[in-house]
Design a protein around this motif. Structure first.
Motif, PDB file in Angstrom:
ATOM      1  N   PHE A   1      12.166   6.162 -17.731  1.00 18.08           N
ATOM      2  CA  PHE A   1      11.008   6.632 -17.575  1.00 18.08           C
ATOM      3  C   PHE A   1      10.665   6.891 -16.105  1.00 18.08           C
ATOM      4  CE2 PHE A   1      10.623   4.971 -21.779  1.00 18.08           C
ATOM      5  CZ  PHE A   1      10.112   6.026 -22.487  1.00 18.08           C
ATOM      6  N   ASP A   2      10.627   8.139 -15.728  1.00 16.03           N
ATOM      7  CA  ASP A   2      10.063   8.266 -14.079  1.00 16.03           C
ATOM      8  C   ASP A   2       8.737   7.938 -13.935  1.00 16.03           C
ATOM      9  OD1 ASP A   2      12.702   9.233 -13.990  1.00 16.03           O
ATOM     10  OD2 ASP A   2      12.232  11.402 -14.261  1.00 16.03           O
ATOM     11  N   ILE A   3       8.469   7.384 -13.035  1.00 13.22           N
ATOM     12  CA  ILE A   3       7.005   6.828 -12.635  1.00 13.22           C
ATOM     13  C   ILE A   3       6.732   7.730 -11.262  1.00 13.22           C
ATOM     14  CG2 ILE A   3       5.497   5.116 -11.918  1.00 13.22           C
ATOM     15  CD1 ILE A   3       7.261   3.267 -13.852  1.00 13.22           C
ATOM     16  N   GLU A   4       5.610   8.387 -11.408  1.00 12.74           N
ATOM     17  CA  GLU A   4       5.229   9.100 -10.235  1.00 12.74           C
ATOM     18  C   GLU A   4       4.222   8.343  -9.174  1.00 12.74           C
ATOM     19  OE1 GLU A   4       4.326  13.462 -10.356  1.00 12.74           O
ATOM     20  OE2 GLU A   4       5.787  13.538 -11.975  1.00 12.74           O
ATOM     21  N   VAL A   5       4.513   8.008  -7.936  1.00 14.64           N
ATOM     22  CA  VAL A   5       3.644   7.307  -7.274  1.00 14.64           C
ATOM     23  C   VAL A   5       2.980   8.284  -6.313  1.00 14.64           C
ATOM     24  CG1 VAL A   5       3.325   5.372  -5.693  1.00 14.64           C
ATOM     25  CG2 VAL A   5       5.311   5.234  -7.442  1.00 14.64           C
ATOM     26  N   PRO A   6       1.790   8.310  -6.209  1.00  9.94           N
ATOM     27  CA  PRO A   6       0.993   9.049  -5.281  1.00  9.94           C
ATOM     28  C   PRO A   6       1.218   8.724  -4.105  1.00  9.94           C
ATOM     29  CG  PRO A   6      -0.779   7.844  -6.390  1.00  9.94           C
ATOM     30  CD  PRO A   6       0.685   7.418  -7.047  1.00  9.94           C
ATOM     31  N   MET A   7       1.178   9.718  -3.236  1.00  6.06           N
ATOM     32  CA  MET A   7       1.325   9.564  -1.505  1.00  6.06           C
ATOM     33  C   MET A   7       0.157   9.195  -1.076  1.00  6.06           C
ATOM     34  SD  MET A   7       4.633  10.074  -0.855  1.00  6.06           S
ATOM     35  CE  MET A   7       4.890  10.375   0.762  1.00  6.06           C
ATOM     36  N   GLY A   8       0.092   8.352  -0.109  1.00  7.35           N
ATOM     37  CA  GLY A   8      -1.283   8.053   0.664  1.00  7.35           C
ATOM     38  C   GLY A   8      -2.041   6.959  -0.157  1.00  7.35           C
ATOM     39  N   GLY A   9      -3.091   6.873   0.359  1.00  7.81           N
ATOM     40  CA  GLY A   9      -4.088   5.878   0.084  1.00  7.81           C
ATOM     41  C   GLY A   9      -4.911   6.282  -1.502  1.00  7.81           C
ATOM     42  N   ASN A  10      -5.992   6.553  -1.314  1.00  6.60           N
ATOM     43  CA  ASN A  10      -6.688   6.603  -2.322  1.00  6.60           C
ATOM     44  C   ASN A  10      -6.492   7.564  -3.260  1.00  6.60           C
ATOM     45  OD1 ASN A  10      -7.934   4.839  -0.808  1.00  6.60           O
ATOM     46  ND2 ASN A  10      -9.830   5.972  -0.406  1.00  6.60           N
TER      47      ASN A  10
END
Length: 81
Positions: free
Chosen positions: A72-81
């Motif tokens: 499963f690919d997990i996308e992690v948002p770039m940056g802070g909030n």
């Protein structure tokens, strides 16, 4: 989701490659190993005889146990909030 092939190699006496119990144990070991790491097995577990970079000793063969899994690919948002 991404599909990947994982494998490990095992040096075994040549007579043991025809032993159904040994092959079942190798298959179960691969299944347990992949499930422990959280992979979902999506293809058959294959056991094939291969040639290594160095020839196997007399009376031995190199077996490659491989399986296709789905990750499963997990996308992690770039940056802070």
């Amino acid at each position: 989701m991404t599909r990947s092939t994982y494998f490990f190699e095992s040096l075994a006496p040549s007579w043991l490659t025809h032993d159904g119990g040994y092959r079942a144990a190798l298959t179960q070991h691969m299944r347990d190993r992949m499930e422990l790491q959280g992979y979902e097995i999506v293809g058959p577990i294959r056991i094939i005889q291969v040639r290594g970079e160095v020839p196997a000793p007399v009376g031995m063969v190199l077996l490659r146990i491989e399986v296709e899994v789905e990750e499963f690919d997990i996308e992690v948002p770039m940056g802070g909030n």
